[in-house]
Enzyme design. Structure first.
Site, PDB file in Angstrom:
ATOM      1  N   ARG A  35       3.728  13.458 -10.036  1.00  0.00           N
ATOM      2  CA  ARG A  35       3.497  14.055  -8.716  1.00  0.00           C
ATOM      3  C   ARG A  35       4.835  14.165  -7.996  1.00  0.00           C
ATOM      4  O   ARG A  35       5.500  13.153  -7.782  1.00  0.00           O
ATOM      5  CB  ARG A  35       2.524  13.187  -7.907  1.00  0.00           C
TER       6      ARG A  35
ATOM      7  N   ASN B 241      -3.846   7.791  -0.788  1.00  0.00           N
ATOM      8  CA  ASN B 241      -2.698   6.887  -0.733  1.00  0.00           C
ATOM      9  C   ASN B 241      -3.157   5.585  -0.107  1.00  0.00           C
ATOM     10  O   ASN B 241      -3.647   5.581   1.031  1.00  0.00           O
ATOM     11  CB  ASN B 241      -1.553   7.477   0.098  1.00  0.00           C
TER      12      ASN B 241
ATOM     13  N   TYR C 283      -1.991   1.527   0.589  1.00  0.00           N
ATOM     14  CA  TYR C 283      -1.016   0.442   0.529  1.00  0.00           C
ATOM     15  C   TYR C 283      -1.581  -0.874   1.047  1.00  0.00           C
ATOM     16  O   TYR C 283      -1.285  -1.937   0.511  1.00  0.00           O
ATOM     17  CB  TYR C 283       0.248   0.810   1.324  1.00  0.00           C
TER      18      TYR C 283
HETATM   19  C1  JJW Z   1       2.763   3.971   9.170  1.00  0.00           C
HETATM   20  C2  JJW Z   1       5.047   2.848  11.758  1.00  0.00           C
HETATM   21  C3  JJW Z   1       3.031   2.342  14.721  1.00  0.00           C
HETATM   22  C4  JJW Z   1       5.235   6.690   2.066  1.00  0.00           C
HETATM   23  C5  JJW Z   1       3.961   3.725   9.823  1.00  0.00           C
HETATM   24  C6  JJW Z   1       5.158   3.875   9.132  1.00  0.00           C
HETATM   25  C7  JJW Z   1       4.798   2.704  13.225  1.00  0.00           C
HETATM   26  C8  JJW Z   1       1.503   2.348  14.733  1.00  0.00           C
HETATM   27  C9  JJW Z   1       5.065   5.225   2.329  1.00  0.00           C
HETATM   28  N1  JJW Z   1       3.993   7.374   1.851  1.00  0.00           N
HETATM   29  O1  JJW Z   1       7.352   6.829   0.984  1.00  0.00           O
HETATM   30  C10 JJW Z   1       2.757   4.333   7.841  1.00  0.00           C
HETATM   31  N2  JJW Z   1       4.418   5.123   3.625  1.00  0.00           N
HETATM   32  O2  JJW Z   1       6.631   9.322   1.043  1.00  0.00           O
HETATM   33  C11 JJW Z   1       4.418   8.671   1.453  1.00  0.00           C
HETATM   34  N3  JJW Z   1       3.110   5.263   3.792  1.00  0.00           N
HETATM   35  O3  JJW Z   1       3.894   3.358  11.150  1.00  0.00           O
HETATM   36  C12 JJW Z   1       5.640   8.469   0.605  1.00  0.00           C
HETATM   37  N4  JJW Z   1       2.813   5.075   5.059  1.00  0.00           N
HETATM   38  O4  JJW Z   1       3.497   2.248  13.442  1.00  0.00           O
HETATM   39  C13 JJW Z   1       5.995   6.989   0.834  1.00  0.00           C
HETATM   40  C14 JJW Z   1       5.153   4.223   7.808  1.00  0.00           C
HETATM   41  C15 JJW Z   1       3.949   4.471   7.156  1.00  0.00           C
HETATM   42  C16 JJW Z   1       3.925   4.803   5.742  1.00  0.00           C
HETATM   43  C17 JJW Z   1       4.960   4.836   4.839  1.00  0.00           C
END
Ligand code: JJW
Length: 443
Positions: free
Chosen positions: A77, A294, A296
């Protein structure tokens, strides 16, 4: 270690995204994206990092495909950088950019690896942002034109299309919280809701175009989920959890599978809603072949007493990754069961799952990342359990093939199955990579 057995024909892959790995930001006619601008704005990214060079994948493509082969995977992907195709967002096509992806697809197929292409993984052409980005309804037409061009060029060979990656992140992190590009902040949800609606229009409008240009293709979208549980059995914590779920999960699922935004959230957001025109919800709900998931971590929620922001995430005892995300495999099982029972997509792919830990490269070039092995094993067991319970999970993509640019965290968070030494651009197989290769080989 348990032996994990998956169905015949199960898809095994790794995932990446253009801005996170490619580098070559100013080469071969690539235009500027919002992530170039954002990353070069002081204080937005840890250590002032950017994706200018990243993993230099643009120049190391063939060798990176060999890394995939060594993992035994049969799928990959990746995403396409819109500004490599249309440097100004629309209009003049940059053939060299398109050729890069066409060669990548050919090389993957020759290696026996099926390409899964994400069209939008966050790198919007800056010139479209200058016109308002996802706040402008007309951007949907620009996305469709981009999707049309890419699928005309690659649709004979690419048979798996993902329109958008993580709409929640695009809208809320980019247009209200401001920690991702374009870095806009707001006191109200108005902009995030408008961005969501317009990108969902772009999604729905592009589905028939992809089907027309890519016969027999499977078309889907990837959402990020945060399955929520109340911190206590108190009614206000339970209510706050329902609202959190509405904000993060249902606002994105219900339009796709029920042709409507969730009623409780429409009531909460009534003063800030986008212009929803007749026919929009039908367009958005274009039938899909699969849902990309996705996962985590979960969220454990308590009430705040504030009307517009009635929920707050807690930090329960447990194991946490370097992202400060709780390791909670059961959340993936619960999520898959819930998606199956509440929305019933015909197929589900886990398009991302993985963990960042502090990795140490030993002098003999090894990374003994036992905790990441335990993370993958725990989550794969839950995927297997969900399949045994009848959830149509057709494939799994580990995030990520190799360490890369983790957005606002820069290069400090390592998610890879391969360790990347950014000084030398050498890749080293981690123990978790060897583990993943053995799981795939056994299936
Ligand atoms: C939430 C930060 C306030 C990526 C978030 C920050 C501030 C409420 C990993 N997924 O690198 C979620 N990733 O490019 C796609 N998933 O809030 C791919 N979710 O919060 C990976 C980061 C993420 C986040 C990062």
């Amino acid at each position: 270690m348990t032996v994990l057995k998956f169905p015949q024909g199960f898809t095994w892959g790794t995932a990446t995204a253009s801005y996170q790995i490619e580098g070559a930001a100013q080469e071969d006619g690539r235009g500027v994206s919002i992530w170039d601008t954002f990353a070069h704005t002081p204080s937005k990214i840890v250590n002032g990092d950017s994706g200018d060079v990243a993993c230099n994948h643009y120049h190391l493509t063939k060798q990176d495909i060999q890394l995939m082969k060594a993992l035994n995977v049969n799928a990959y992907r990746f995403s396409i950088a819109w500004p490599r195709i249309f440097p100004q967002g629309r209009g003049v096509l940059n053939e060299v950019g398109l050729d890069f992806y066409s060669r990548l697809v050919d090389d993957l197929l020759e290696a026996g690896i099926t390409p899964y292409v994400t069209l939008y993984h966050w790198d919007l052409p800056q010139s479209l942002q200058d016109e308002g980005g996802w706040l402008r309804r007309g951007i949907a037409d620009d996305f469709v034109a981009y999707a049309d061009t890419v699928s005309q060029a690659l649709g004979d060979r690419v048979k798996h299309w993902i329109t958008f990656n993580e709409p929640w992140c695009i809208a809320w992190l980019g247009y209200m919280i401001g920690v991702h590009a374009p870095g806009l902040t707001s006191d109200t949800p108005r902009q995030a809701l408008a961005a969501t609606h317009h990108l969902y229009l772009a999604h729905g409008m592009s589905v028939p175009v992809l089907r027309r240009n890519s016969p027999d293709a499977q078309v889907g979208i990837t959402l990020n989920f945060s399955p929520a549980e109340p911190a206590t059995t108190k009614p206000d914590d339970q209510e706050a959890t329902i609202t959190y779920d509405g904000w993060y999960n249902r606002w994105y699922l219900d339009p796709l599978y029920r042709k409507e935004y969730p009623a409780d959230m429409l009531a909460l957001y009534h003063a800030y809603l986008p212009d929803i025109q007749p026919g929009d919800m039908e367009t958005i709900a274009a039938p899909l072949d699969f849902l990309g998931v996705n996962y985590y971590s979960r969220a454990v929620i308590k009430a705040t007493g504030e009307p517009m922001l009635p929920f707050q995430q807690t930090h329960p005892e447990g194991e946490y990754t370097e992202m400060d995300w709780e390791v909670y495999p059961l959340g993936l099982y619960n999520l898959l069961k819930r998606l199956h029972s509440d929305y019933n997509p015909p197929a589900i792919y886990i398009t991302e799952n993985g963990a960042a830990f502090k990795d140490v490269l030993t002098p003999d070039g090894k990374v003994h990342d036992e905790r990441r092995i335990v993370y993958f094993e725990g989550h794969l067991e839950k995927v297997q359990h969900a399949i045994n319970d009848g959830v149509p999970v057709k494939g799994y993509f580990a995030w990520s093939l190799m360490d890369n640019f983790e957005w606002a965290e820069g290069y400090t968070k390592r998610f890879g199955l391969y360790y990347v030494d950014y000084e030398t651009q050498k890749r080293y197989l981690k123990d978790s990579g060897a583990y993943y290769a053995s799981v795939v080989a056994a299936n």
